[in-house]
Design an enzyme around this catalytic site. Sequence first.
Site, PDB file in Angstrom:
ATOM      1  N   LYS A 195       1.113  -1.188   0.031  1.00  0.00           N
ATOM      2  CA  LYS A 195      -0.134   0.082   0.015  1.00  0.00           C
ATOM      3  C   LYS A 195       0.946   0.786  -0.604  1.00  0.00           C
ATOM      4  O   LYS A 195       1.828   1.204   0.683  1.00  0.00           O
ATOM      5  CB  LYS A 195      -1.191  -0.497   1.449  1.00  0.00           C
ATOM      6  CG  LYS A 195      -2.116   1.129   1.393  1.00  0.00           C
ATOM      7  CD  LYS A 195      -2.879   1.067   0.287  1.00  0.00           C
ATOM      8  CE  LYS A 195      -3.548   2.295   1.152  1.00  0.00           C
ATOM      9  NZ  LYS A 195      -4.579   2.527  -0.478  1.00  0.00           N
ATOM     10  N   ASN A 215       4.364   6.063  -6.670  1.00  0.00           N
ATOM     11  CA  ASN A 215       1.838   6.955  -6.847  1.00  0.00           C
ATOM     12  C   ASN A 215       2.261   7.887  -7.770  1.00  0.00           C
ATOM     13  O   ASN A 215       2.344   8.825  -6.913  1.00  0.00           O
ATOM     14  CB  ASN A 215       2.018   6.087  -5.984  1.00  0.00           C
ATOM     15  CG  ASN A 215       0.150   6.094  -6.033  1.00  0.00           C
ATOM     16  OD1 ASN A 215       0.032   6.856  -6.788  1.00  0.00           O
ATOM     17  ND2 ASN A 215      -0.922   5.761  -5.119  1.00  0.00           N
ATOM     18  N   SER A 233      -0.229   8.614  -9.463  1.00  0.00           N
ATOM     19  CA  SER A 233      -1.640   7.998  -9.844  1.00  0.00           C
ATOM     20  C   SER A 233      -2.942   8.332  -9.361  1.00  0.00           C
ATOM     21  O   SER A 233      -4.302   7.486  -9.830  1.00  0.00           O
ATOM     22  CB  SER A 233      -1.380   6.301 -10.663  1.00  0.00           C
ATOM     23  OG  SER A 233      -0.792   5.889 -10.163  1.00  0.00           O
ATOM     24  N   CYS A 234      -2.481   8.182  -7.952  1.00  0.00           N
ATOM     25  CA  CYS A 234      -4.011   8.247  -7.535  1.00  0.00           C
ATOM     26  C   CYS A 234      -4.739   9.291  -7.862  1.00  0.00           C
ATOM     27  O   CYS A 234      -4.557  10.249  -7.860  1.00  0.00           O
ATOM     28  CB  CYS A 234      -3.784   8.144  -5.773  1.00  0.00           C
ATOM     29  SG  CYS A 234      -4.963   8.272  -4.587  1.00  0.00           S
ATOM     30  N   LYS A 280       3.660   4.303 -11.811  1.00  0.00           N
ATOM     31  CA  LYS A 280       2.924   4.269 -11.713  1.00  0.00           C
ATOM     32  C   LYS A 280       2.137   5.243 -12.530  1.00  0.00           C
ATOM     33  O   LYS A 280       1.579   5.760 -11.847  1.00  0.00           O
ATOM     34  CB  LYS A 280       2.283   3.718 -10.610  1.00  0.00           C
ATOM     35  CG  LYS A 280       0.992   2.693 -10.560  1.00  0.00           C
ATOM     36  CD  LYS A 280       0.449   2.311  -9.690  1.00  0.00           C
ATOM     37  CE  LYS A 280      -0.998   1.502  -9.657  1.00  0.00           C
ATOM     38  NZ  LYS A 280      -1.332   0.668  -8.402  1.00  0.00           N
ATOM     39  N   ASN A 326      -3.477   2.549 -12.896  1.00  0.00           N
ATOM     40  CA  ASN A 326      -4.468   2.913 -11.185  1.00  0.00           C
ATOM     41  C   ASN A 326      -5.734   2.879 -11.962  1.00  0.00           C
ATOM     42  O   ASN A 326      -6.896   2.745 -13.220  1.00  0.00           O
ATOM     43  CB  ASN A 326      -4.295   4.123 -10.804  1.00  0.00           C
ATOM     44  CG  ASN A 326      -4.196   4.293  -9.686  1.00  0.00           C
ATOM     45  OD1 ASN A 326      -5.325   3.742  -8.884  1.00  0.00           O
ATOM     46  ND2 ASN A 326      -3.449   4.671  -8.711  1.00  0.00           N
ATOM     47  N   THR A 327      -6.640   3.155 -10.979  1.00  0.00           N
ATOM     48  CA  THR A 327      -8.174   3.332 -11.239  1.00  0.00           C
ATOM     49  C   THR A 327      -8.213   4.224 -12.117  1.00  0.00           C
ATOM     50  O   THR A 327      -7.552   4.829 -11.748  1.00  0.00           O
ATOM     51  CB  THR A 327      -8.834   3.583  -9.401  1.00  0.00           C
ATOM     52  OG1 THR A 327      -8.073   4.098  -8.824  1.00  0.00           O
ATOM     53  CG2 THR A 327      -8.843   2.013  -9.034  1.00  0.00           C
TER      54      THR A 327
END
Length: 378
Positions: free
Chosen positions: A46, A151, A153-154, A191, A218-219
């Site tokens: 995570k 990350n 990409s969140c 990502k 990512n989402t």
Amino acid sequence: MGTDLSTTFTGIRFQNPFLLSSAPPTESESNIVRAFDAGWGGVVTKTIGLHPVVNVVGPKTKFLRADADSPRLSMKKRPGAALHSSWNWELISDKTLDWWVPRLGRIKKAYPNHILVASIMAGSGNDTELRHWQELAVACQEQGCDALELNLSCPHMDRPDMGSNVGKDKELVSIVAKAVKEKAKIPVWAKLTPSTTDIVVEARGAFLGGADAIVSSNTFTSLPLIDAETLDFEVHVDGFVSTGGLGGPAILPLSLAKMSQLTQAFPNRSFSGIGGISTFDHALNYFLLGCGTVQVCTAAMLDHAIGPNLIKDLNQGLARFLETHADRGWKNLDDFVGLRRDRVVSQSKIRRPDEKDYRGGYDAEGYAEPVTDVAARG
Ligand SMILES: Cc1cc2nc3c(=O)[nH]c(=O)nc-3n(C[C@H](O)[C@H](O)[C@H](O)COP(=O)(O)O)c2cc1C
């Protein structure tokens, strides 16, 4: 001799190419240990940041389901409905770096042959934030982590200098990758967010900064649906919602399209595919487009939180696939990665019944019969 499921990706040897992606399945030491025991080749933690985050009140993830015999889509639990997607507005880990550090070290010592990737995130746009990326990178690498995943990409960070807001800016992507690479002795994966016009642009930025691989997707930015009876969003707090991220089956074709763009633009680079994988056949799509590993979140969340049955199916699926195609001389994943990458072409290259009649759609009225007598319609 058994079938060889192992692979080497960005210089790291994996027992199998299946990873749990950065998400609730990898939010704790106990989950990660369970995942390794269950057979996952690797996990991406995570996302770890420098400052603790506080999530919204109430559920952070919900699952949207489709009826088989009607067009209804709803998050309401009911029998006979099939999974359409996950929707989440969960932030990065709510645990501090200090909490993570000893755990990463313990996990790696206990599982030296399993691959532990640390997902990290800081801000961008000034030297202090770039140093935060470096601090996170060094701390995780000192604990024996095998790779770093940035990350970028969140999709639900308010800060304009974080998450997908960085991933939308090719220069920032490049700067962050370069800053981490300055300190990293282990491979660095970027990502990226799928929420841009052309993901190839940001991927180029990441590679220019020195990234060793691109991870996608990512989402996808999305909203929960509004309940027609209550007029409330199916997920809300005090009637309010923000955009969140869509994952699961609904994004498989979307994410494949992004991956196809990436692997065609950079055929000699490394890619890890994510989005909607819940069977080996799904994963196979990513491999055939050119991914060297794949990652899973939603399907694992729904299978005892870390996907013990899923990883068994994925490993068995790969073994069966290699056995089925042994006559082609395929011995491991490398023998078929990218085999269908070049089958995605522009529309005009697809054969027509009679190619000489094709005019790129310029002289046709779409798919409808042309209207010959407009006046007669009035
Ligand atoms: C509840 C939840 C939390 C997530 N948290 C993170 C995260 O902290 N860092 C990250 O890079 N991706 C995060 N993701 C995205 C997943 O890692 C994955 O990219 C996405 O869910 C698509 O895969 P899937 O279709 O298998 O779910 C999260 C996804 C969900 C559903």
